[in-house]
Write a protein that holds these residues in place. Structure first.
Motif, mmCIF file in Angstrom:
data_model
loop_
_atom_site.group_PDB
_atom_site.id
_atom_site.type_symbol
_atom_site.label_atom_id
_atom_site.label_comp_id
_atom_site.label_asym_id
_atom_site.label_seq_id
_atom_site.Cartn_x
_atom_site.Cartn_y
_atom_site.Cartn_z
ATOM 1 N N ALA A 1 -24.558 4.879 21.277
ATOM 2 C CA ALA A 1 -23.171 5.300 21.151
ATOM 3 C C ALA A 1 -22.745 5.243 19.692
ATOM 4 C CB ALA A 1 -22.266 4.409 21.990
ATOM 5 N N GLU A 2 -21.947 6.226 19.308
ATOM 6 C CA GLU A 2 -21.518 6.338 17.918
ATOM 7 C C GLU A 2 -20.007 6.502 17.865
ATOM 8 O OE1 GLU A 2 -22.354 9.578 14.465
ATOM 9 O OE2 GLU A 2 -24.116 8.605 15.333
ATOM 10 N N GLY A 3 -19.389 5.764 16.953
ATOM 11 C CA GLY A 3 -17.942 5.833 16.796
ATOM 12 C C GLY A 3 -17.463 4.693 15.922
ATOM 13 N N PRO B 1 -26.887 -2.582 15.794
ATOM 14 C CA PRO B 1 -26.608 -1.379 14.997
ATOM 15 C C PRO B 1 -27.905 -0.662 14.650
ATOM 16 C CG PRO B 1 -26.405 -3.354 13.658
ATOM 17 C CD PRO B 1 -26.620 -3.826 15.059
ATOM 18 N N ILE B 2 -27.852 0.655 14.643
ATOM 19 C CA ILE B 2 -29.012 1.461 14.263
ATOM 20 C C ILE B 2 -28.535 2.551 13.310
ATOM 21 C CG2 ILE B 2 -30.282 1.026 16.404
ATOM 22 C CD1 ILE B 2 -29.381 3.776 17.382
ATOM 23 N N ALA B 3 -29.473 3.234 12.692
ATOM 24 C CA ALA B 3 -29.135 4.313 11.766
ATOM 25 C C ALA B 3 -28.471 5.453 12.531
ATOM 26 C CB ALA B 3 -30.385 4.804 11.054
ATOM 27 N N ARG B 4 -27.500 6.079 11.895
ATOM 28 C CA ARG B 4 -26.865 7.241 12.514
ATOM 29 C C ARG B 4 -27.885 8.344 12.700
ATOM 30 N NH1 ARG B 4 -21.420 9.144 9.951
ATOM 31 N NH2 ARG B 4 -21.394 10.264 11.931
ATOM 32 N N SER B 5 -27.791 9.030 13.838
ATOM 33 C CA SER B 5 -28.795 10.008 14.232
ATOM 34 C C SER B 5 -28.350 11.417 13.893
ATOM 35 C CB SER B 5 -29.045 9.902 15.745
ATOM 36 O OG SER B 5 -29.869 10.945 16.188
ATOM 37 N N THR B 6 -29.329 12.286 13.727
ATOM 38 C CA THR B 6 -29.040 13.710 13.562
ATOM 39 C C THR B 6 -29.258 14.441 14.874
ATOM 40 O OG1 THR B 6 -31.314 14.111 12.840
ATOM 41 C CG2 THR B 6 -29.665 13.711 11.124
ATOM 42 N N LEU C 1 -16.246 7.922 22.084
ATOM 43 C CA LEU C 1 -17.581 7.745 21.536
ATOM 44 C C LEU C 1 -18.473 8.945 21.838
ATOM 45 C CD1 LEU C 1 -18.107 4.027 22.610
ATOM 46 C CD2 LEU C 1 -17.669 4.849 20.278
ATOM 47 N N SER C 2 -19.419 9.202 20.978
ATOM 48 C CA SER C 2 -20.446 10.206 21.237
ATOM 49 C C SER C 2 -21.777 9.496 21.441
ATOM 50 C CB SER C 2 -20.547 11.191 20.060
ATOM 51 O OG SER C 2 -20.881 10.502 18.866
ATOM 52 N N GLY C 3 -22.766 10.238 21.941
ATOM 53 C CA GLY C 3 -24.080 9.639 22.166
ATOM 54 C C GLY C 3 -24.641 9.973 23.528
ATOM 55 N N ARG D 1 -23.314 3.513 14.599
ATOM 56 C CA ARG D 1 -24.053 3.799 15.832
ATOM 57 C C ARG D 1 -24.710 2.521 16.333
ATOM 58 N NH1 ARG D 1 -25.530 8.887 17.727
ATOM 59 N NH2 ARG D 1 -27.181 8.948 19.301
ATOM 60 N N TRP D 2 -24.568 2.273 17.634
ATOM 61 C CA TRP D 2 -25.180 1.105 18.258
ATOM 62 C C TRP D 2 -26.132 1.551 19.346
ATOM 63 C CZ3 TRP D 2 -21.026 -3.233 19.497
ATOM 64 C CH2 TRP D 2 -20.580 -3.779 18.286
#
Length: 218
Positions: free
Chosen positions: A55-57, A86-91, A40-42, A13-14
């Motif tokens: 954005a995550e992918g 980059p950041i931690a993946r989110s819930t 991408l998701s987000g 995730r960025w």
């Protein structure tokens, strides 16, 4: 490789910040289409400083997102800088595989450029002169590529609620366009039509108000 099978890299995730003239120019719809096209998701949102994206992918898709932001931005946009980290993946948003245009974030100091009013684009001009179109001769026709911006804006970040258009509630047809990613009026904040938007009238010296065809031929 494990047991003859390719091991796919885990999604990352960025957080991406975009600065410049990136509000009122169709930038969020552009980001939405770019991100969904890359799988991408987000989400994307306006901020007082510009536009922020989470954005995550897969890494390559995220790299292509940043390249697209820099090289494929809408014609009326001017991207001054793109910062990605980059950041931690989110819930939260993005975990369901969707990409969304979110409400604007109000925290921060206004630093983005204000967009100028834009002359009607070719497609809006064609609709304006088409007797079969519901915006035929509607003087306030607009889309994400054209129409009033600077003359409507009352505050940043740029959202309908911070423009003079907050006084006009979109009809069901305009609202459907506003929420349709396939429409060029997707998140067009000044979106309106003769049924729900501002109107113009011609007043004679005696105070008689002439509207529509009467005003056009006077």
């Amino acid at each position: 490789m494990t047991d003859g099978c390719r091991v796919e890299a885990s999604p990352v995730r960025w957080r991406v910040q975009v600065h410049g003239l990136v509000q009122g120019v169709g930038f969020r719809p552009f980001v939405y289409r770019l991100a969904t096209g890359l799988g991408l998701s987000g989400w994307v949102s306006n901020t007082p400083e510009g536009v922020v994206i989470e954005a995550e992918g897969h890494l390559e898709a995220l790299q292509n997102l940043v390249s697209g932001l820099e090289q494929e931005a809408p014609v009326n946009a001017h991207v001054e800088a793109v910062f990605a980290e980059p950041i931690a993946r989110s819930t939260g948003l993005g975990e369901d595989g969707e990409f969304r245009v979110c409400e604007s974030q109000e925290q921060g100091t206004a630093a983005t450029s204000l967009p100028a009013d834009l002359a009607p684009c070719r497609q809006c001009t064609e609709e304006l002169h088409d007797p079969g179109n519901r915006r035929y001769r509607y003087p306030f026709i607009n889309c994400t590529d054209c129409g009033p911006r600077y003359s409507l804006i009352e505050g940043l970040p740029y959202d309908r609620a911070r423009t003079a258009m907050r006084h006009f509630q979109m009809c069901s047809h305009c609202l459907a366009e506003y929420h349709d990613p396939a429409s060029r009026r997707f998140h067009a904040e000044p979106n309106a039509c003769p049924d729900c938007g501002p109107r113009v009238a011609f007043c004679q010296p005696d105070g008689t108000v002439m509207a529509k065809e009467e005003a056009a031929v006077s």
